[in-house]
Design an enzyme around this catalytic site. Structure first.
Site, short mmCIF file in Angstrom:
data_model
loop_
_atom_site.label_atom_id
_atom_site.label_comp_id
_atom_site.label_asym_id
_atom_site.label_seq_id
_atom_site.Cartn_x
_atom_site.Cartn_y
_atom_site.Cartn_z
N CYS A 39 30.99 -26.76 17.31
CA CYS A 39 30.61 -27.64 18.42
C CYS A 39 31.87 -28.14 19.13
O CYS A 39 32.40 -29.20 18.77
CB CYS A 39 29.79 -28.82 17.91
SG CYS A 39 28.23 -28.32 17.20
N HIS A 69 15.36 -25.52 6.83
CA HIS A 69 15.80 -24.99 5.53
C HIS A 69 14.65 -24.83 4.55
O HIS A 69 14.81 -24.19 3.52
CB HIS A 69 16.84 -25.93 4.93
CG HIS A 69 16.25 -27.24 4.50
ND1 HIS A 69 15.81 -28.19 5.41
CD2 HIS A 69 15.97 -27.75 3.28
CE1 HIS A 69 15.30 -29.23 4.77
NE2 HIS A 69 15.39 -28.99 3.47
#
Lengths: 256, 398
Positions: free
Chosen positions: B71, B95
């Site tokens: 990022c 997940h």
């Protein structure tokens, strides 16, 4: 030898079948309900100490526990009332392990003894985890009533029975507490397996829902524990209805 | 006291304990089922055939490995090198699929016909319903009535996938009550039903088993970050409710002493930060409870994190000082949800936004460090809820 053990063996030797009602501590009228049980032929009473997450209980007992908790009931407030019950039968508590773990097994056992409680049933504390509690209970003269389940393989039952004090709680079916239309076959089957391996009194609980089923169960077992059918009457009609029901079950199991 | 394991990533001891946490506190009826599950899991985990099948499903169906995303925009703004592990790109959006594929394969291997699951935000419920559909198993999902309302879209998704969704009206009507009901259902149907737990909680072997199924996150990330940066990260951070995405990430770094492990809890459900040791849902861990031991209701803007307990392995890592568990407020989470969306074009799940919230608050203390943050899920499921909260500010009708 503890009081439950002593009295239950003596009564069994005299040919009497044992009846143990369960009453949710702290639910309105619970003290009178216990007195009504004692007056109508109960051999001991199991007092539930309400817990927020009762995984072994079905909707009826869970609702009674939740109502009691919402009214501010605590383990101490229940135990404080026990000496005032003034009944001449042994009393046991049924609760979940976190309420023991929180003050610590030693302190909890001492609190029970001080209140005049004879035994304890902790349905989420299996044999493998029971060491610290059993030690504290023994040291304080509290009889630990172990549960045996229909799922247990043969080699496990003698280990559970060897650790049981007072009586052995033979879990009647796969499932949580609550009333059922008929007595599960597993109830008598497990009781028979236990009777074959131990001298400790064997009482069937969970799913014994009326006088007829209690009678059926006591043909094999030494006695029965009745919870949801008692608590439902307490919630719907009050303590007198519990007393009438205990008398009805008493008559049924004395019929043979 | 048991001797400590040789490495922190070792299995728990034979009683299922990580240090003094864990164990197996369940009704007697379930003891044989837990023992059977433990044996079946160990057998499967050591079977190369099972591991290969799991790998194949992950590659061909779940979309693994998940990528790392650096990022640059937000990293520059915060003064850190920020790298996301993109679990939000998995099939079903989080997940949760890693664990559920593993458990569903195990259920089939054990000959079970049905799986029962509990869910908070619905991510685990959706993942369970998905895996059940894929593998031809029946699926029943318990969900607190409050969450059914908050997460209507996920309820519809589960039904679309063929699962039965049971709304739980007892207790606080959230995740902990859904877990209670699922456990009750398991007690009654233990012979043919597989209980698919969604986090690193519950009786042994669940905390260990779920960690192993989730460790694919940390194992992949360990390899990927070395390739990307040439070094271990200074900090790895993930959100913690029960703590499965964090445990999965930590598993790859717990034996790297130079890497700081951070699990971020919601302020209203900070089991490690504000709890005390207790026993609920089958294990001993940190628990939010009142002065006599009644379990308290956790409160979080994120349905997936309002759980009053935490996985026992997290409790152990906290107790020995290996991992730290700060908490963030709902207001900080809302800001973080917007921050990642605006700076990187990634709308995070509210759960994952907890990790971002902590990082944005504390980044000034870790300038120029490399931070690996687990983006455990995507925010699609939370968009309607956030639209209600932000409607006025954004000038939209909620």
């Amino acid at each position: 030898m503890g009081r439950i053990d002593e009295e239950f063996r003596a009564k069994r030797a005299a040919g009497r079948k044992l009846l143990v009602p369960y009453i949710t501590g702290g639910y309105p009228g619970w003290q009178d309900a216990i007195r009504a049980c004692a007056a109508n032929g109960a051999d001991a009473v199991e007092i539930g100490i309400p817990f927020s997450d009762p995984v072994m209980d079905g909707p009826v007992i869970q609702a009674a526990s939740q109502a009691a908790l919402e009214a501010g009931v605590t383990p101490t407030s229940v135990l404080d009332e026990v000496p005032n019950l003034d009944v001449d039968i042994p009393l046991a508590v049924m609760t979940y392990y976190n309420l023991v773990h929180h003050p610590g097994p030693e302190r909890f056992a001492a609190n029970l003894a001080r209140a005049g409680i004879s035994g304890a049933i902790l349905p989420d504390l299996p044999l493998e985890e029971s060491g610290p509690w059993c030690e504290a209970a023994d040291a304080n003269g509290i009889e630990t009533i172990m549960l045996a389940a229909p799922t247990a393989p043969d080699e496990r039952l003698p280990l559970v029975a060897a650790r049981a004090r007072g009586f052995l709680y033979s879990v009647g079916l796969l499932g949580v507490t609550g009333e059922r239309a008929s007595l599960a076959d597993t109830a008598t089957a497990l009781a028979a397996r236990l009777k074959a391996i131990t001298d400790v009194p064997v009482l069937v609980g969970v799913g014994v829902s009326n006088a007829e089923q209690a009678h059926q169960a006591t043909r094999v077992a030494d006695g029965v524990i009745q919870g949801a059918s008692m608590v439902r009457r307490l919630m719907e009609s009050g303590p007198d209805a519990v007393g009438d029901y205990v008398a009805e079950v008493r008559a049924a199991i004395d019929a043979d | 006291m048991n001797p400590p394991p040789a490495t922190l990533s070792a299995p728990p001891d034979q009683t299922g304990r990580f240090g003094e946490f864990g164990g197996r506190f369940v009704p007697e009826t379930l003891v044989p089922a837990c023992q059977e599950l433990e044996a079946a899991f160990n057998d499967a985990w050591n079977d190369p055939g099972f591991r290969q099948e799991l790998h194949d499903v992950h590659v061909q169906y779940s979309g693994r490995p998940s990528i790392l995303t650096e990022c640059h925009n937000l990293g520059e703004q915060l003064g850190v090198r920020l790298i996301l592990k993109r679990e939000d790109l998995n099939h079903t959006g989080s997940h949760k699929i890693n664990n559920v594929i593993g458990q569903a394969l195990l259920a089939k291997r054990m000959g079970k016909k049905r799986i029962v699951a509990d869910t908070g935000a619905g991510q685990h419920g959706v993942a369970s319903a998905t895996a059940a559909a894929l593998m031809g198993l029946e699926c029943k999902v318990y969900m607190g009535a409050v969450d059914v309302e908050r997460q209507a879209l996920n309820v519809f998704r589960m039904k679309l996938l063929g699962a039965e969704v049971e709304s739980v009206e007892s207790g606080s009507r959230t995740l902990k009550d859904a877990v209670n009901e699922a456990m009750r259902h398991w007690v009654a149907n233990v012979s043919d039903t597989y209980f698919c737990l969604g986090s690193v909680v519950g009786p042994h072997p669940y905390p260990y088993m779920v960690r192993q199924f989730q460790s694919i996150i940390g194992d992949e990330a360990h390899e990927q970050i070395v390739e990307m940066t040439g070094a271990m990260p200074d900090v790895v951070v993930a959100c913690v409710g029960g703590g499965s995405n964090a445990m999965g990430l930590f598993a790859g770094f717990v034996d790297e002493p130079s890497t700081r492990l951070v699990g971020v809890e919601p302020a209203g459900g900070a089991a490690v930060g504000r709890g005390t040791p207790g026993v609920v849902h089958g294990s001993r861990s940190y628990l939010m409870q009142d002065e006599v031991g009644q379990v308290e209701e956790a409160l979080s803007i994120s349905a997936g994190l309002d759980y009053p307990g935490v996985g026992p392995e997290h409790a152990h890592l906290a107790a020995i000082g290996r991992a730290e568990y700060p908490n963030v407020t709902d207001a900080e989470v809302i800001d973080a949800f917007r921050l990642l969306s605006e700076t990187e074009g990634i709308i995070p799940a509210l759960e994952s936004a907890h990790a971002i919230a902590w990082l944005s608050r504390e980044a000034h203390t870790m300038q120029s460090q490399t931070v690996l943050l687990n983006l455990s899920g995507r925010g699609d499921k939370d968009v309607a809820q956030m639209m209600d909260i932000l409607a006025d500010e954004f000038g939209v009708e909620s």
